[in-house]
Design an enzyme around this catalytic site. Structure first.
Site, PDB file in Angstrom:
ATOM      1  N   GLU A 119       0.781  -1.329   0.102  1.00  0.00           N
ATOM      2  CA  GLU A 119      -0.061  -0.053   0.166  1.00  0.00           C
ATOM      3  C   GLU A 119       0.875   1.032  -0.101  1.00  0.00           C
ATOM      4  O   GLU A 119       0.350   2.235   0.404  1.00  0.00           O
ATOM      5  CB  GLU A 119      -0.917   0.037   1.305  1.00  0.00           C
ATOM      6  CG  GLU A 119      -2.013  -1.121   0.963  1.00  0.00           C
ATOM      7  CD  GLU A 119      -3.120  -1.175   2.270  1.00  0.00           C
ATOM      8  OE1 GLU A 119      -2.625  -0.557   3.237  1.00  0.00           O
ATOM      9  OE2 GLU A 119      -3.874  -1.695   1.938  1.00  0.00           O
ATOM     10  N   HIS A 144      -6.152  -2.638  12.014  1.00  0.00           N
ATOM     11  CA  HIS A 144      -7.482  -3.014  11.715  1.00  0.00           C
ATOM     12  C   HIS A 144      -7.981  -3.178  13.099  1.00  0.00           C
ATOM     13  O   HIS A 144      -7.775  -4.389  13.892  1.00  0.00           O
ATOM     14  CB  HIS A 144      -7.227  -4.464  11.104  1.00  0.00           C
ATOM     15  CG  HIS A 144      -6.613  -4.522   9.827  1.00  0.00           C
ATOM     16  ND1 HIS A 144      -6.136  -5.744   9.390  1.00  0.00           N
ATOM     17  CD2 HIS A 144      -6.722  -3.709   8.925  1.00  0.00           C
ATOM     18  CE1 HIS A 144      -5.917  -5.555   8.125  1.00  0.00           C
ATOM     19  NE2 HIS A 144      -5.965  -4.138   7.848  1.00  0.00           N
TER      20      HIS A 144
END
Length: 269
Positions: A119, A144
């Protein structure tokens, strides 16, 4: 091979911060397998010797032309690397990269030829935006957090500022330490350019952005501050869920109480 951190205490301190936060993410259960990413701008700690270091891996593109980043240096988690390993051995699980003068390619210069996070494009787009705003933000975090992600599965929570108001109202510290609140990006393909672009748009008004059914992205002056913002938001999510589990809808602070808090602490919202 001599580490780039040798005899560079300020640079080492920044990398140690990344390692420390990576450990927190793993301990909290927010970084399963190779989940999550950290990217930190370390350009201010780069000396002439580092600038003259050769690439140790093939030059790669990141899909954007970002002239703001030309000549900048970043440390980030390596692709397919685990946060728990980054915490223990950052230079064996992280990537030290230099953005080329063309502003659209990067090269790894130390310590190991580790490809940066998948990413990287999303994070670099955010860093370019931060530089353009001159806000002194140098760290981006993607992780997360379980309870925040759980709350993103309720459609009504994804309407503008609904979740921000709920989380702010659970405990005063949340509004004080995350005063711009939580932006929302509805589900997009992970690692895609659309997700990156939407995130940068939300960062105009927020420092933390929730990616529906996926995770959060946070930006701030350093990686500790980026982590803290997610931590306080997720604490509020835990309080909300704990109340629901006890069988009642939490009352939360009133609008008047939150306004009083904003005035007392000179908060932006």
């Amino acid at each position: 091979m001599k580490s780039i951190l040798n005899d560079r205490p300020l640079l080492k301190e920044e990398i140690d911060k990344v390692a420390e936060v990576a450990g927190y993410l793993w301990q909290k259960g927010w970084a399963e397998r190779n989940g999550g990413n950290i990217v930190v701008n370390v350009t201010e700690y780069v000396d002439e010797e580092i600038k003259n270091m050769p690439s140790i891996a093939p030059k790669s593109g990141f899909g954007f032309k970002l002239p703001n980043l030309a000549g900048c240096y970043f440390f980030c988690k390596g692709t397919n690397k685990r946060m728990r390993d980054l915490a223990r051995k950052p230079m064996e699980n992280g990537s030290f990269v230099r953005i080329c003068d063309d502003g659209e390619n990067y090269e790894v210069i130390a310590d190991n030829p580790i490809k940066p996070t998948s990413e990287i494009a999303s994070h670099l787009l955010m860093h370019s935006d931060m530089i353009s705003k001159g806000n002194n933000y140098k760290a981006s975090l993607h992780t997360h957090p379980i309870e925040l992600v759980a709350m993103s599965h309720k459609r009504s929570f994804l309407e503008k500022d609904v979740l921000t108001k709920i989380l702010w109202s659970m405990i005063p510290e949340t509004k004080a330490f995350c005063p711009r609140g939580l932006g929302i990006v509805e589900y997009k393909m992970p690692s895609g350019t659309e997700l990156a672009t939407k995130t940068v748009e939300e960062l105009n008004d927020y420092d933390v952005v929730l990616w529906e059914k996926h995770g959060v992205c946070s930006v701030s002056t350093d990686i500790f501050e980026a982590f803290d913002q997610v931590d306080v938001l997720n604490k509020s999510a835990l309080i909300y869920i704990a109340a629901k589990n006890m069988g009642f809808e939490p009352e939360g602070m009133s609008d008047e109480q939150m306004k009083e808090l904003s005035i007392a602490f000179n908060l932006p919202k």
